[in-house]
Write an enzyme that holds these catalytic residues in place. Structure first.
Site, PDB file in Angstrom:
ATOM      1  N   ILE A  13       0.875  -1.177   0.000  1.00 42.84           N
ATOM      2  CA  ILE A  13       0.000   0.000   0.000  1.00 42.84           C
ATOM      3  C   ILE A  13       0.912   1.226   0.000  1.00 42.84           C
ATOM      4  O   ILE A  13       1.890   1.275   0.750  1.00 42.84           O
ATOM      5  CB  ILE A  13      -0.986  -0.018   1.197  1.00 42.84           C
ATOM      6  N   ALA A  14       0.633   2.170  -0.875  1.00 39.92           N
ATOM      7  CA  ALA A  14       1.479   3.372  -0.958  1.00 39.92           C
ATOM      8  C   ALA A  14       0.683   4.539  -1.542  1.00 39.92           C
ATOM      9  O   ALA A  14      -0.177   4.351  -2.397  1.00 39.92           O
ATOM     10  CB  ALA A  14       2.711   3.103  -1.829  1.00 39.92           C
TER      11      ALA A  14
ATOM     12  N   GLU B 151       3.074  -7.622   6.689  1.00 39.55           N
ATOM     13  CA  GLU B 151       4.352  -7.325   7.338  1.00 39.55           C
ATOM     14  C   GLU B 151       4.609  -5.829   7.206  1.00 39.55           C
ATOM     15  O   GLU B 151       4.291  -5.237   6.184  1.00 39.55           O
ATOM     16  CB  GLU B 151       5.514  -8.052   6.666  1.00 39.55           C
TER      17      GLU B 151
ATOM     18  N   ASN C 212       8.393   1.799  10.652  1.00 40.03           N
ATOM     19  CA  ASN C 212       7.376   2.489   9.842  1.00 40.03           C
ATOM     20  C   ASN C 212       6.152   2.804  10.707  1.00 40.03           C
ATOM     21  O   ASN C 212       5.116   2.147  10.635  1.00 40.03           O
ATOM     22  CB  ASN C 212       7.001   1.630   8.630  1.00 40.03           C
TER      23      ASN C 212
ATOM     24  N   TYR D  65      -2.618   0.744  10.305  1.00 34.99           N
ATOM     25  CA  TYR D  65      -3.110  -0.627  10.478  1.00 34.99           C
ATOM     26  C   TYR D  65      -3.808  -0.791  11.840  1.00 34.99           C
ATOM     27  O   TYR D  65      -4.858  -1.414  11.935  1.00 34.99           O
ATOM     28  CB  TYR D  65      -1.962  -1.632  10.347  1.00 34.99           C
TER      29      TYR D  65
HETATM   30  C1  LIG Z   1       1.530   4.405   5.055  1.00 30.27           C
HETATM   31  C2  LIG Z   1       0.809   5.301   4.029  1.00 30.27           C
HETATM   32  C3  LIG Z   1       0.249   4.395   2.928  1.00 30.27           C
HETATM   33  C4  LIG Z   1      -0.354   6.022   4.734  1.00 30.27           C
HETATM   34  O1  LIG Z   1      -1.092   6.727   3.748  1.00 30.27           O
HETATM   35  P1  LIG Z   1      -1.730   8.164   4.064  1.00 30.27           P
HETATM   36  O2  LIG Z   1      -2.634   8.500   2.922  1.00 30.27           O
HETATM   37  O3  LIG Z   1      -0.680   9.137   4.390  1.00 30.27           O
HETATM   38  O4  LIG Z   1      -2.581   7.832   5.375  1.00 30.27           O
HETATM   39  P2  LIG Z   1      -3.942   8.533   5.839  1.00 30.27           P
HETATM   40  O5  LIG Z   1      -3.872   9.993   5.592  1.00 30.27           O
HETATM   41  O6  LIG Z   1      -5.092   7.780   5.255  1.00 30.27           O
HETATM   42  O7  LIG Z   1      -3.889   8.284   7.417  1.00 30.27           O
HETATM   43  C5  LIG Z   1      -4.613   7.253   8.020  1.00 30.27           C
HETATM   44  C6  LIG Z   1      -4.028   6.962   9.399  1.00 30.27           C
HETATM   45  O8  LIG Z   1      -2.700   6.490   9.283  1.00 30.27           O
HETATM   46  C7  LIG Z   1      -1.911   6.978  10.366  1.00 30.27           C
HETATM   47  N1  LIG Z   1      -0.867   7.860   9.823  1.00 30.27           N
HETATM   48  C8  LIG Z   1      -0.725   8.296   8.551  1.00 30.27           C
HETATM   49  N2  LIG Z   1       0.398   9.054   8.442  1.00 30.27           N
HETATM   50  C9  LIG Z   1       0.943   9.097   9.674  1.00 30.27           C
HETATM   51  C10 LIG Z   1       2.128   9.699  10.191  1.00 30.27           C
HETATM   52  N3  LIG Z   1       2.955  10.403   9.420  1.00 30.27           N
HETATM   53  N4  LIG Z   1       2.417   9.512  11.503  1.00 30.27           N
HETATM   54  C11 LIG Z   1       1.600   8.769  12.289  1.00 30.27           C
HETATM   55  N5  LIG Z   1       0.463   8.188  11.858  1.00 30.27           N
HETATM   56  C12 LIG Z   1       0.156   8.346  10.559  1.00 30.27           C
HETATM   57  C13 LIG Z   1      -2.857   7.709  11.267  1.00 30.27           C
HETATM   58  O9  LIG Z   1      -3.402   6.749  12.169  1.00 30.27           O
HETATM   59  C14 LIG Z   1      -3.909   8.162  10.291  1.00 30.27           C
HETATM   60  O10 LIG Z   1      -5.140   8.412  10.903  1.00 30.27           O
HETATM   61  P3  LIG Z   1      -5.512   9.900  11.413  1.00 30.27           P
HETATM   62  O11 LIG Z   1      -5.351  10.787  10.207  1.00 30.27           O
HETATM   63  O12 LIG Z   1      -6.900   9.744  11.865  1.00 30.27           O
HETATM   64  O13 LIG Z   1      -4.518  10.205  12.473  1.00 30.27           O
HETATM   65  C15 LIG Z   1       1.770   6.381   3.435  1.00 30.27           C
HETATM   66  O14 LIG Z   1       2.426   7.043   4.483  1.00 30.27           O
HETATM   67  C16 LIG Z   1       2.816   5.830   2.478  1.00 30.27           C
HETATM   68  O15 LIG Z   1       2.595   5.701   1.272  1.00 30.27           O
HETATM   69  N6  LIG Z   1       4.026   5.496   3.006  1.00 30.27           N
HETATM   70  C17 LIG Z   1       5.105   4.951   2.193  1.00 30.27           C
HETATM   71  C18 LIG Z   1       4.805   3.515   1.802  1.00 30.27           C
HETATM   72  C19 LIG Z   1       4.620   2.614   3.008  1.00 30.27           C
HETATM   73  O16 LIG Z   1       5.326   2.706   3.989  1.00 30.27           O
HETATM   74  N7  LIG Z   1       3.625   1.705   2.906  1.00 30.27           N
HETATM   75  C20 LIG Z   1       3.319   0.738   3.955  1.00 30.27           C
HETATM   76  C21 LIG Z   1       4.180  -0.440   3.794  1.00 30.27           C
HETATM   77  S1  LIG Z   1       3.849  -1.669   5.048  1.00 30.27           S
END
Ligand SMILES: CC(C)(COP(=O)(O)OP(=O)(O)OC[C@H]1O[C@@H](n2cnc3c(N)ncnc32)[C@H](O)[C@@H]1OP(=O)(O)O)[C@@H](O)C(=O)NCCC(=O)NCCS
Length: 148
Positions: free
Chosen positions: A72-73, A106, A111, A118
Site C-alpha cells: 500500500i502506498a 508485514e 514504519n 493498520y
Molecule cells: C503508510 C501510508 C500508505 C499512509 O497513507 P496516508 O494517505 O498518508 O494515510 P492517511 O492519511 O489515510 O492516514 C490514516 C491513518 O494512518 C496513520 N498515519 C498516517 N500518516 C501518519 C504519520 N505520518 N504519523 C503517524 N500516523 C500516521 C494515522 O493513524 C492516520 O489516521 P488519522 O489521520 O486519523 O490520524 C503512506 O504514508 C505511504 O505511502 N508510506 C510509504 C509507503 C509505506 O510505507 N507503505 C506501507 C508499507 S507496510
C-alpha cells in the site's frame, strides 16, 4: 477536498503505479510485477484516483481464506489526507467479499505511520521477523486482523 475514489488497477495505470512504488519504497517491485498482479486471479490490485490522476496503490493477495496486504502506498504529496485509509478500507472490503477469515501483513519496525494506520483498522501485532528486509536488515512486524 477533491473527489477521491478507489478502483481496480488497469494496465494503463502501470507507469503511474510503478512511479508511486519507486517513490515509496527502498526496494520497489520489479518492472513487471504489477502487470502480473493484474493478471493473477488471486491478486486484487487497486488504485486511488483524484481528478484522473493515480495518487495511490494497494494490492491484496488471497491464499485460501487468508488475505495478505501485499503493498500500500500513497504519492508523497497526497499523504496525510485519508488516501491510505481509503485504500486499506477497500482492500479489507474485498477480503470480506472473498470470505477471508483474516487479513495479515508485514511492516517495517520503524514504519510508525503505516503501523498507526493498520492499528486504527484493528490490526494487532502477532509476530516478529528479525532482519526481514534485505536492504538494511530491518525487522518486520507481522500484524493480523481477524474478521468476525
Ligand atoms: C503508510 C501510508 C500508505 C499512509 O497513507 P496516508 O494517505 O498518508 O494515510 P492517511 O492519511 O489515510 O492516514 C490514516 C491513518 O494512518 C496513520 N498515519 C498516517 N500518516 C501518519 C504519520 N505520518 N504519523 C503517524 N500516523 C500516521 C494515522 O493513524 C492516520 O489516521 P488519522 O489521520 O486519523 O490520524 C503512506 O504514508 C505511504 O505511502 N508510506 C510509504 C509507503 C509505506 O510505507 N507503505 C506501507 C508499507 S507496510
Amino acid at each position: 477536498m477533491k473527489r477521491i475514489y478507489v478502483r481496480e488497477m488497469q494496465p494503463a495505470d502501470l507507469p503511474s503505479v510503478h512511479e508511486i512504488d519507486r517513490q515509496a519504497f527502498s526496494m520497489p517491485w520489479p518492472p513487471d510485477a504489477y502487470r502480473h498482479e493484474i493478471e493473477d486471479e488471486h491478486s486484487f490490485p487497486v488504485v486511488a484516483v483524484a481528478e484522473g490522476e493515480i495518487i495511490g496503490v494497494g494490492v491484496l493477495w488471497l491464499v485460501l481464506d487468508e488475505a495478505h496486504i501485499a503493498t500500500i502506498a500513497v504519492r508523497p504529496e497526497w499523504r496525510g489526507r485519508g488516501v491510505g485509509r481509503l485504500i486499506l478500507g477497500r482492500l479489507l472490503e474485498i477480503a470480506r467479499e472473498q470470505n477471508a477469515r483474516l487479513a495479515t501483513l508485514e511492516v517495517r519496525v520503524g514504519n510508525y505511520a503505516a503501523q498507526a494506520l493498520y492499528r486504527s483498522f484493528g490490526f494487532e501485532l502477532v509476530g516478529w521477523r528479525p532482519r526481514y528486509y534485505s536492504d538494511n536488515r530491518e525487522d518486520a512486524l507481522i500484524m493480523t486482523l481477524r474478521f468476525v
